[in-house]
Design a protein around this motif. Structure first.
Motif, PDB file in Angstrom:
ATOM      1  N   ARG A 124       0.853  -1.195   0.000  1.00 56.04           N
ATOM      2  CA  ARG A 124       0.000   0.000   0.000  1.00 56.04           C
ATOM      3  C   ARG A 124       0.891   1.249   0.000  1.00 56.04           C
ATOM      4  O   ARG A 124       1.742   1.400   0.862  1.00 56.04           O
ATOM      5  N   ASP A 125       0.676   2.102  -1.003  1.00 60.42           N
ATOM      6  CA  ASP A 125       1.403   3.365  -1.122  1.00 60.42           C
ATOM      7  C   ASP A 125       2.897   3.111  -1.353  1.00 60.42           C
ATOM      8  O   ASP A 125       3.422   2.017  -1.114  1.00 60.42           O
ATOM      9  N   ASP A 153      -0.999  -0.362  -9.157  1.00 58.52           N
ATOM     10  CA  ASP A 153      -1.672   0.786  -8.554  1.00 58.52           C
ATOM     11  C   ASP A 153      -1.697   1.925  -9.568  1.00 58.52           C
ATOM     12  O   ASP A 153      -0.645   2.446  -9.967  1.00 58.52           O
ATOM     13  N   THR A 154      -2.884   2.284 -10.009  1.00 53.88           N
ATOM     14  CA  THR A 154      -3.021   3.299 -11.069  1.00 53.88           C
ATOM     15  C   THR A 154      -3.058   4.715 -10.531  1.00 53.88           C
ATOM     16  O   THR A 154      -3.221   5.667 -11.314  1.00 53.88           O
ATOM     17  N   ARG A 155      -2.872   4.912  -9.238  1.00 53.41           N
ATOM     18  CA  ARG A 155      -2.974   6.257  -8.681  1.00 53.41           C
ATOM     19  C   ARG A 155      -1.732   7.103  -8.937  1.00 53.41           C
ATOM     20  O   ARG A 155      -1.755   8.309  -8.759  1.00 53.41           O
ATOM     21  N   THR A 156      -0.652   6.488  -9.334  1.00 55.08           N
ATOM     22  CA  THR A 156       0.583   7.244  -9.557  1.00 55.08           C
ATOM     23  C   THR A 156       1.198   6.835 -10.881  1.00 55.08           C
ATOM     24  O   THR A 156       0.998   5.722 -11.359  1.00 55.08           O
ATOM     25  N   GLN A 157       1.908   7.783 -11.483  1.00 57.82           N
ATOM     26  CA  GLN A 157       2.596   7.514 -12.746  1.00 57.82           C
ATOM     27  C   GLN A 157       4.110   7.478 -12.579  1.00 57.82           C
ATOM     28  O   GLN A 157       4.848   7.421 -13.562  1.00 57.82           O
ATOM     29  N   GLY A 207      -6.298  -1.873 -13.115  1.00 60.39           N
ATOM     30  CA  GLY A 207      -6.516  -2.327 -11.747  1.00 60.39           C
ATOM     31  C   GLY A 207      -6.824  -3.812 -11.624  1.00 60.39           C
ATOM     32  O   GLY A 207      -7.101  -4.294 -10.527  1.00 60.39           O
ATOM     33  N   SER A 275       3.964  -0.046  -5.806  1.00 63.41           N
ATOM     34  CA  SER A 275       2.680   0.100  -5.132  1.00 63.41           C
ATOM     35  C   SER A 275       1.673  -0.767  -5.876  1.00 63.41           C
ATOM     36  O   SER A 275       1.449  -0.576  -7.074  1.00 63.41           O
TER      37      SER A 275
END
Length: 1097
Positions: A124-125, A153-157, A207, A275
């Motif tokens: 996570r993170d 994890d698609t929250r960051t590139q 995801g 992540s």
């Protein structure tokens, strides 16, 4: 008159058979038309019967449909039959595509294997603390493949490091990095030796779970990236700087998941961390093929060259990394299955999930056997079970059963009712249709899928009922029923396959707290256990079953070294399935045609036996190892108790065997001995070793003995007595050669070595039976027996070579000859035994006694050299006889030219017989009688008497009647008697007289005479006389020769050296005190008393 013409080959008989089959087919067709569903189209050929099912099913359902009806899905036709078979189908208005089953292809993936429970690492993170270290020793990697399932994890590139591998010499040795681009694709880049590939898109950042593999090899620096089974990127030249070839990835490094190592095993940065979720990571030291990558994607593990296999016990997980267990839905069956295009007579492939019509194939006899069983059924079992269940548990006919999935509660209820009916004996003897219906129900249950929400505790009860029903249908009263349907079910081992499949359903019951499940009935048992390979000390894992006989047990085990080997391959946990079937209907059915191949392969072990019959004489036991859902082949050891049999005039030879399903697939398989060997055999049990795991048993080969028990006992007694007498005679002969100081020569040296080797071998042979209970001791005794008897025959060969050198001139010095003889006599046996042990270590010892196994090629390590030695020595003996006869003929003509014809013939016969009698024991030619032992009991007696008394024969010929030994003994006696002069005082005074001692020179022999004394040549040495001036006035001969008659050969001269040097002096002085000693020691002297009281000679 009418019955005489009803032969199987008569036209009328064939007409009746055809008519009966037509009536059966008509009745079956009418029954099918009234039943629910469709009626398959029946197609007959001379060898097979086919049923065409127009209902389209996928390949898996079609295969199950045919199996449920005791048939097989259509096999691929042979090239020569392809066209005619297609025309046959078209003649029945069948066109289009139908499923095929490849003869050599095996589709392992079933629907049950789509769910794969694995531990998942949750990152996570992005942090600089979360990491997972792989606890495995990495070798140098000239090629590598890494595969895993992951959720990105698609929250960051930002760039993320999936894994990094560092070594002390280079931190960025091997890495996989990724990032999400602006178009929503995850891009991967591979780093090897610090060289960076470009970031290339591999899958969408959606995801979901995706499967990836990266490969690299040292040759040309070729690399590739796969995602979801497809190659997304590939190139060459990665890490090939200049003309130098790329180096392999260094070993002994640190593999970190989720972080980039800026120092060995540490110094992480949050910006480059991973992540997401990752699981099922495996590493191989080779480049996997696309087919293997597809297997890995579908949750299969390729065991070959596996460096690391995914296991939570092989990971060092940082405390903030969450580890959870989840069920990963692997892709379904993605194999492309074989398809027959009927119109074009060709083959193609289609997805196995596609639905197509199909054909079920029966052998012709099995099909009509199945039809007959249905028509003749009274349906008593079906009525009892269906009435008790108040529903249809057993259908009216096996032909009305379709492919249907059964849930856990329905299966448990059905087996409970069936077990109750069978247990209470409401149907004492099962009919063929009843037994087929039970097997059909067991087959349905074994194909059952465990669904989410099912109570796993019910599974164990289901297994109890399943094994109880199997035991009840295998009881002795049903043996005849099993025989009547053997062709339908393709042998009794079909029930073993069903039980093995049922055991796989119990695997979900295994937990860290409960690692073993055991179900044991009186005549059947099973065990499922999970083994942890992460322990430091691994021991052998055994499955022990107590048999109904008190105090006896069977067992099978995976050796500790095999467990260590699995651990070294990266496996941390394996599942072991064991089955045991006590002696009953299963073994009786397996003792038929399935043993023919073994009977032909295994040679008979003796000459007094007729051709063997083979039967299964023990329980059937099996062991299977699983990693995930994939079988692992390992070596096993097992020991099974023999079934007690009353065979008074038979010899039972155990054979270790396993059931090979691939041999004769139409019959369900056959017994095979490949890879199996007998380790130890006792009268009541046999221990075996096999280099693979499957279903095992001990086959007892029963040889009808041509000799009675009394004759066998007589032969054994004669052997023991003869060997004892022979051993004592050899020891006495050996001691005589050492003590009496026989003149040293090549011949005596060879005799000593032969006697020692033969005595050692016969001593071990007499007491070898005492070593049978101890496996290790029996092995050692066998090796030394092989060595000493091989040495004895080698020295017999040396005896022949030595004799040849006397007959034919050999240009070789004596020293060189003796070195050659020692190499032949001892070096050759050591070499033969060493090579045999190295090549046949597990097949060296026989099953019933401590000697070389006659069931393997090990016996030829003795028989082969012996046959060669006997052939050489036979040739030498013939040559010696020819020379002796020619010499005797010439001598007879010279000495007695006018002798009669009868005397000449007698002389030649004796000249022929004498060398044969003298040389037979040392040349070993009496062993030729062993070839004739199987012809008659008389030859067995002759063989045993001649060879067990070989030592006594050597003692008589080469000790008692040996002139050299007799002369040496005579010299010892003379010396002993001469030394007795010490009891007389006159010789002492005489020796002290200077006048007398000065005269001894006149009695000295010439050098020619001295050299003539010990040599057996026909010369009369010069005789001198001495006249004593003292009280002794007699004349004493100083040298005496034997008087040789024409009948005495020169080799038999027995002259002793009584007149040389001190012996002559001692004898001279002993005459006064012991005149009788002189008379005894010199028999050629004549004594007369003179008038003056002296002795005249």
């Amino acid at each position: 008159m009418f019955r005489r013409h009803l032969r199987p080959d008569s036209w009328f008989f064939r007409f009746l058979v055809g008519l009966s089959r037509s009536l059966l087919a008509f009745a079956a067709l009418a029954k099918n038309q009234t039943s629910k569903g469709f009626a398959p189209v029946t197609i007959e050929t001379p060898r097979h019967t086919y049923e065409y099912v127009a209902t389209a099913l996928d390949w898996w359902q079609a295969d199950r449909y045919c199996e449920q009806r005791f048939a097989q899905l259509l096999f691929e036709p042979q090239d020569s039959e392809q066209g005619s078979f297609s025309k046959l189908l078209q003649s029945h208005h069948i066109r289009g595509s139908v499923w095929l089953k490849e003869r050599d292809g095996v589709l392992h993936r079933t629907k049950r294997r789509r769910g794969h429970t694995v531990p998942v690492l949750v990152f996570r993170d992005k942090t600089d603390t979360k990491y997972v270290k792989v606890l495995s020793d990495f070798p140098a990697l000239p090629a590598v493949t890494v595969c895993a399932h992951l959720q990105w994890d698609t929250r960051t590139q930002d760039i993320a490091t999936v894994f990094s591998y560092a070594v002390p010499a280079f931190i960025n040795e091997f890495q996989l990095r990724g990032c999400v681009d602006e178009e929503g694709f995850v891009r991967f880049a591979l780093i090897v030796h610090g060289h960076h590939s470009p970031y290339l898109p591999v899958f969408r950042a959606d995801g979901r779970w995706h499967h990836f593999c990266v490969t690299w090899q040292q040759e040309n620096g070729t690399w590739a990236i796969y995602a979801d089974g497809k190659r997304r990127a590939s190139a060459s030249g990665l890490c090939s700087a200049g003309p130098a070839a790329p180096q392999a990835i260094f070993g002994q490094g640190t593999f970190i998941i989720g972080q980039d190592q800026d120092s060995l095993g540490g110094t992480f940065r949050a910006k480059e961390s991973f992540s997401g979720n990752i699981t099922d990571l495996h590493i191989w030291q080779k480049v996997l093929s696309p087919e293997q990558i597809e297997k890995v994607r579908s949750c299969w593990v390729v065991e070959q060259d596996l460096v690391f296999g995914w296991s939570s016990n092989a990971l060092e997980v940082e405390s903030t990394v969450q580890a959870v267990t989840t069920q990963l839905l692997c892709p379904g069956p993605v194999e492309e299955c074989r398809v027959l295009e009927i119109g074009s007579s060709g083959f193609s492939y289609a997805s196995c999930l596609q639905t197509l019509p199909f054909l079920c194939r029966y052998s012709k006899d099995a099909y009509w056997q199945l039809k007959r069983a249905q028509l003749e059924s009274s349906r008593s079992l079906a009525r009892c079970v269906n009435g008790l269940a108040v529903r249809t548990v057993i259908p009216d006919s096996v032909f009305t059963t379709g492919v249907q999935d059964m849930n856990l509660s329905v299966a448990l209820d059905a087996l409970d009712i069936l077990a109750t009916v069978l247990r209470e004996g409401e149907v004492p003897v099962l009919e063929p249709s009843d037994l087929l219906a039970v097997l059909q129900l067991l087959n349905q249950v074994s194909h059952m899928e465990i669904q989410e929400g099912d109570e796993l505790e019910v599974l164990e009860r289901l297994g109890q009922y399943y094994m109880e029903i199997t035991e009840l249908i295998l009881e002795e009263q049903n043996t005849g029923t099993w025989s009547s349907i053997s062709q339908v079910i393709r042998g009794p081992m079909a029930v073993v396959e069903l039980c093995d499949r049922m055991m796989s359903l119990l695997v979900p019951l295994l937990t860290p707290e409960r690692t073993k499940i055991t179900i044991q009935h009186r005549n059947i048992g099973m065990e499922v256990r999970e083994l942890e390979l992460s322990e430091q000390e691994l021991s052998a894992e055994a499955y022990v079953v107590r048999t109904p006989e008190k105090g006896r047990h069977d067992f099978i085990e995976v050796p500790a070294e095999e467990m260590q080997r699995l651990k070294s391959r990266g496996l941390r946990r394996v599942t072991v399935k064991n089955l045991w079937f006590g002696y009953g209907s299963l073994q009786r059915g397996l003792s038929g045609s399935g043993t023919r191949a073994v009977s032909q392969d295994v040679a008979a072990s003796g000459g007094g036996q007729k051709s063997p019959s083979t039967a299964v004489g023990t329980a059937v036991i099996s062991s299977t190892l699983l990693s995930g859902h994939q079988e692992i082949s390992t070596s096993v050891r097992y020991r099974l108790q023999h079934r007690v049999q009353d065979l008074p005039n038979a010899l039972v030879g155990p054979v270790c065997a396993f059931w090979n399903f691939s041999l004769s697939p139409d019959a369900g398989g056959m017994w095979s001995t490949a890879g199996c060997s007998v380790v130890m055999s006792l009268p009541d049990s046999t221990a075996c070793f096999c280099n693979h795991s499957t279903n095992f048993a001990i086959l007892l080969q029963v040889y009808e003995q041509q000799r009675t028990t009394t004759e066998e006992l007589t032969l054994q007694t004669l052997t023991f007595i003869g060997c004892g007498v022979s051993f004592c005679a050899l020891i006495v002969t050996f001691i005589l050669f050492l003590v009496v100081r026989v003149p040293k020569s090549e011949r005596t040296t060879v005799h000593k070595n032969l006697i020692f080797a033969l005595a050692a071998g016969e001593a071990l042979l007499m007491f070898s039976e005492l070593a049978k209970p101890n496996q290790e001791l029996c092995f050692v005794v066998t090796a030394f027996l092989h060595l000493f008897f091989m040495a004895a025959f080698s020295w017999m060969l040396v005896e022949g070579l030595l004799l040849w050198s006397k007959v034919v001139a050999v240009n070789m010095s004596e020293d060189r000859r003796m070195k050659f003889y020692y190499v032949t006599g001892w070096g050759l046996p050591v070499l033969i035994v060493g090579v045999t042990l190295a090549t046949s270590f597990n097949k060296y010892v026989a099953a019933n006694h401590c000697w070389l196994s006659v069931q393997t090629n090990a016996i030829w390590a003795f028989v082969g050299p012996v046959l060669f030695i006997l052939a050489v020595n036979t040739f030498v003996l013939l040559r010696v006889v020819m020379v002796t006869v020619a010499s005797a003929r010439r001598r007879s003509k010279m000495l007695t030219p006018n002798s009669s014809l009868e005397n000449q013939i007698g002389t030649q016969i004796w000249a022929t017989a004498k060398p044969v009698l003298v040389l037979l024991p040392v040349l070993g030619l009496t062993w030729v009688c062993g070839v004739l032992v199987h012809l008659s009991i008389v030859w067995a007696y002759v063989f045993i008497v001649l060879n067990s008394l070989q030592g006594l024969y050597i003692f008589l010929v080469y000790a008692i009647y040996n002139s050299e030994v007799r002369n040496a003994i005579q010299r010892m006696k003379d010396k002993k008697k001469a030394l007795s002069f010490t009891n007389c005082s006159h010789p002492i005074n005489y020796l002290s007289s200077p006048r007398n001692t000065a005269s001894w020179g006149t009695g000295k022999l010439s050098p020619a005479a001295e050299s003539a004394l010990p040599s057996p040549v026909q010369k009369d040495p010069p005789v001198k006389s001495i006249t004593s001036k003292g009280n002794f006035g007699a004349k004493i001969p100083m040298a005496i020769s034997s008087v040789m008659s024409p009948e005495r050969p020169a080799i038999e001269l027995t002259a002793f050296k009584c007149s040389v040097s001190k012996q002559g002096i001692l004898r001279l002085f002993s005459r006064r005190c012991h005149p009788e000693a002189v008379q005894l020691s010199c028999p050629h002297w004549t004594h007369e008393k003179g008038r003056d009281g002296g002795i005249q000679e």
